[in-house]
Design an enzyme around this catalytic site. Structure first.
Site, PDB file in Angstrom:
ATOM      1  N   ARG A  96      10.965   0.917   0.447  1.00  0.00           N
ATOM      2  CA  ARG A  96       9.911   2.004   0.978  1.00  0.00           C
ATOM      3  C   ARG A  96       9.807   2.097   2.423  1.00  0.00           C
ATOM      4  NH1 ARG A  96       5.040  -0.595  -2.213  1.00  0.00           N
ATOM      5  NH2 ARG A  96       3.740   1.200  -1.302  1.00  0.00           N
ATOM      6  N   ARG A 155       6.964  14.384   2.434  1.00  0.00           N
ATOM      7  CA  ARG A 155       7.439  13.073   2.894  1.00  0.00           C
ATOM      8  C   ARG A 155       8.789  13.215   3.416  1.00  0.00           C
ATOM      9  NH1 ARG A 155       4.442   9.456  -0.360  1.00  0.00           N
ATOM     10  NH2 ARG A 155       4.911   7.231  -0.238  1.00  0.00           N
ATOM     11  N   LYS A 165      -3.761   5.037   3.339  1.00  0.00           N
ATOM     12  CA  LYS A 165      -4.250   6.309   3.318  1.00  0.00           C
ATOM     13  C   LYS A 165      -4.769   6.951   1.911  1.00  0.00           C
ATOM     14  CE  LYS A 165       0.513   7.223   2.710  1.00  0.00           C
ATOM     15  NZ  LYS A 165       1.070   5.625   2.943  1.00  0.00           N
ATOM     16  N   ARG A 210      -2.706  -5.937  -2.574  1.00  0.00           N
ATOM     17  CA  ARG A 210      -3.331  -4.715  -3.243  1.00  0.00           C
ATOM     18  C   ARG A 210      -3.253  -5.251  -4.669  1.00  0.00           C
ATOM     19  NH1 ARG A 210      -1.182   0.920  -2.289  1.00  0.00           N
ATOM     20  NH2 ARG A 210       0.812  -0.023  -2.430  1.00  0.00           N
ATOM     21  N   ARG A 238       1.097  -3.479  -8.238  1.00  0.00           N
ATOM     22  CA  ARG A 238       1.997  -2.266  -8.586  1.00  0.00           C
ATOM     23  C   ARG A 238       3.149  -2.817  -8.459  1.00  0.00           C
ATOM     24  NH1 ARG A 238       0.344   2.610  -4.731  1.00  0.00           N
ATOM     25  NH2 ARG A 238       2.342   2.616  -4.341  1.00  0.00           N
TER      26      ARG A 238
HETATM   27  P1  AP5 Z   1      -3.747   1.969   0.217  1.00  0.00           P
HETATM   28  O1  AP5 Z   1      -4.845   2.853   0.794  1.00  0.00           O
HETATM   29  O2  AP5 Z   1      -3.713   1.809  -1.211  1.00  0.00           O
HETATM   30  O3  AP5 Z   1      -2.607   2.411   0.978  1.00  0.00           O
HETATM   31  P2  AP5 Z   1      -1.647   3.446   0.983  1.00  0.00           P
HETATM   32  O4  AP5 Z   1      -1.132   3.996   2.412  1.00  0.00           O
HETATM   33  O5  AP5 Z   1      -2.239   4.682   0.258  1.00  0.00           O
HETATM   34  O6  AP5 Z   1      -0.505   2.720   0.239  1.00  0.00           O
HETATM   35  P3  AP5 Z   1       0.584   3.284  -0.824  1.00  0.00           P
HETATM   36  O7  AP5 Z   1       1.619   2.236  -0.957  1.00  0.00           O
HETATM   37  O8  AP5 Z   1      -0.055   3.933  -2.001  1.00  0.00           O
HETATM   38  O9  AP5 Z   1       1.326   4.350   0.062  1.00  0.00           O
HETATM   39  P4  AP5 Z   1       2.782   4.985  -0.490  1.00  0.00           P
HETATM   40  O10 AP5 Z   1       2.877   6.001   0.568  1.00  0.00           O
HETATM   41  O11 AP5 Z   1       3.917   3.794  -0.374  1.00  0.00           O
HETATM   42  O12 AP5 Z   1       2.628   5.254  -2.028  1.00  0.00           O
HETATM   43  P5  AP5 Z   1       2.291   6.435  -2.946  1.00  0.00           P
HETATM   44  O13 AP5 Z   1       1.518   6.185  -3.897  1.00  0.00           O
HETATM   45  O14 AP5 Z   1       2.052   7.609  -1.999  1.00  0.00           O
HETATM   46  O15 AP5 Z   1      -4.329   0.493   0.623  1.00  0.00           O
HETATM   47  C1  AP5 Z   1      -3.202  -0.655   0.503  1.00  0.00           C
HETATM   48  C2  AP5 Z   1      -3.980  -1.792   0.597  1.00  0.00           C
HETATM   49  O16 AP5 Z   1      -4.782  -1.947   1.435  1.00  0.00           O
HETATM   50  C3  AP5 Z   1      -5.216  -1.829  -0.806  1.00  0.00           C
HETATM   51  O17 AP5 Z   1      -5.136  -2.972  -1.417  1.00  0.00           O
HETATM   52  C4  AP5 Z   1      -6.533  -1.382  -0.057  1.00  0.00           C
HETATM   53  O18 AP5 Z   1      -7.660  -1.893  -0.598  1.00  0.00           O
HETATM   54  C5  AP5 Z   1      -6.163  -2.034   1.265  1.00  0.00           C
HETATM   55  N1  AP5 Z   1      -6.736  -1.676   2.270  1.00  0.00           N
HETATM   56  C6  AP5 Z   1      -6.833  -0.247   2.520  1.00  0.00           C
HETATM   57  N2  AP5 Z   1      -7.604   0.112   3.764  1.00  0.00           N
HETATM   58  C7  AP5 Z   1      -7.731  -1.090   4.343  1.00  0.00           C
HETATM   59  C8  AP5 Z   1      -8.534  -1.474   5.584  1.00  0.00           C
HETATM   60  N3  AP5 Z   1      -9.066  -0.586   6.790  1.00  0.00           N
HETATM   61  N4  AP5 Z   1      -8.615  -2.797   5.878  1.00  0.00           N
HETATM   62  C9  AP5 Z   1      -8.090  -3.799   4.862  1.00  0.00           C
HETATM   63  N5  AP5 Z   1      -7.740  -3.398   3.837  1.00  0.00           N
HETATM   64  C10 AP5 Z   1      -7.437  -1.956   3.484  1.00  0.00           C
HETATM   65  O19 AP5 Z   1       3.855   6.840  -3.409  1.00  0.00           O
HETATM   66  C11 AP5 Z   1       4.507   5.859  -4.453  1.00  0.00           C
HETATM   67  C12 AP5 Z   1       6.064   6.216  -4.482  1.00  0.00           C
HETATM   68  O20 AP5 Z   1       5.752   7.421  -5.027  1.00  0.00           O
HETATM   69  C13 AP5 Z   1       6.900   6.284  -3.263  1.00  0.00           C
HETATM   70  O21 AP5 Z   1       7.434   5.216  -3.182  1.00  0.00           O
HETATM   71  C14 AP5 Z   1       7.734   7.394  -3.835  1.00  0.00           C
HETATM   72  O22 AP5 Z   1       8.711   6.739  -4.864  1.00  0.00           O
HETATM   73  C15 AP5 Z   1       6.877   8.379  -4.955  1.00  0.00           C
HETATM   74  N6  AP5 Z   1       6.561   9.427  -4.026  1.00  0.00           N
HETATM   75  C16 AP5 Z   1       5.168   9.707  -3.856  1.00  0.00           C
HETATM   76  N7  AP5 Z   1       5.062  10.798  -3.109  1.00  0.00           N
HETATM   77  C17 AP5 Z   1       6.406  11.228  -3.038  1.00  0.00           C
HETATM   78  C18 AP5 Z   1       6.911  12.274  -2.169  1.00  0.00           C
HETATM   79  N8  AP5 Z   1       6.127  13.254  -1.391  1.00  0.00           N
HETATM   80  N9  AP5 Z   1       8.244  12.377  -2.113  1.00  0.00           N
HETATM   81  C19 AP5 Z   1       8.920  11.559  -2.693  1.00  0.00           C
HETATM   82  N10 AP5 Z   1       8.420  10.340  -3.416  1.00  0.00           N
HETATM   83  C20 AP5 Z   1       7.267  10.368  -3.551  1.00  0.00           C
END
Ligand code: AP5
Length: 220
Positions: free
Chosen positions: A170, A87, A10, A126, A159
């Protein structure tokens, strides 16, 4: 709005989509990671960061407050892109209220899909810059020099919530709290399922094509 399991890509797509469309990017995960650098976080923020480290969701109340504090994003002339928010159904309801107050709406919700083993591979590989937070992948998006950010020279780190025990938590939070959101947006006809398979540029093209198709059919 981008939906999808942790690690599906994402954040990577959000960056590319914002470049392509000129939209404002609001990622609640990025907001919390940036807040983790504060030297004296409030007790509420401290407990949110603890939950995040364990892979649990942060409380709805705090997340909604954080988003409300950044509501200027929703008025961006180029539009806005929400990544990782909402979420839970309760966050989605709070967002609906906020959008009404701001006089705007969400046009489309992209739900990225990918088999679990590929998601685990993306999360395991990552690496994130400890300074500017740029995201890399050891195989799919390696930095030019091993372990060093191309953009600012910062050290690349894994991370804390990418440890196997946090990943499991998660994934469970996603299945229990976030997946039901797909039904919520499906009911209003805004959900677009997009495969996240293939290199980032290919996924971007697929996403843009779907958005264009949606826009054209809304016009007719
Ligand atoms: P990446 O683009 O980083 O993936 P992502 O889907 O953004 O993954 P996240 O782990 O950041 O999502 P998340 O939803 O768990 O975390 P968030 O930060 O929102 O890609 C991942 C890897 O793959 C990278 O290395 C990239 O280079 C690679 N890649 C990408 N696309 C590719 C492709 N096409 N081919 C090959 N490789 C590829 O949230 C973190 C935490 O914050 C949550 O767990 C929670 O504790 C808190 N939080 C955040 N928002 C909320 C909310 N709304 N409510 C409650 N808690 C929340």
């Amino acid at each position: 709005m981008l939906l999808g399991p942790p690690g599906v890509g994402k954040g990577t797509q959000a960056e590319l989509l914002c470049q392509a469309l000129g939209t404002c990017h609001l990622s609640t995960g990025d907001v919390f990671r940036a807040a983790s650098c504060q030297c004296d976080p409030s007790p509420a923020l401290r407990s949110a960061l603890e939950a995040m480290r364990r892979g649990e969701l942060v409380s709805d109340g705090l997340v909604v407050t954080m988003v409300e504090e950044r509501s200027a994003c929703l008025r961006c002339r180029g539009g806005f892109l929400l990544d990782g928010f909402p979420r839970t159904v309760s966050q989605a309801e709070a967002l609906d209220d906020l959008l009404v107050r701001e006089g705007t709406a969400v046009d489309a919700v992209i739900s990225y899909e990918l088999p679990l083993d590929e998601i685990v591979d993306r999360l395991g590989g990552r690496r994130t810059c400890s300074i500017c937070k740029a995201v890399y992948h050891v195989k799919a998006r390696p930095p030019r020099a091993g372990g060093v950010c191309d953009l600012c020279g910062g050290a690349l780190i894994q991370r804390e919530d990418d440890r196997p025990e946090s990943i499991r938590v998660r994934m469970r939070a996603y299945e229990e709290c976030t997946r039901p959101l797909a039904d919520y947006y499906e009911m209003t006809g805004r959900l677009i399922a997009v495969s996240a398979d293939g290199p980032p540029e290919e996924v971007l093209e697929r996403s843009l094509r779907e958005l264009q198709t949606r826009e054209e059919s809304a016009r007719h």
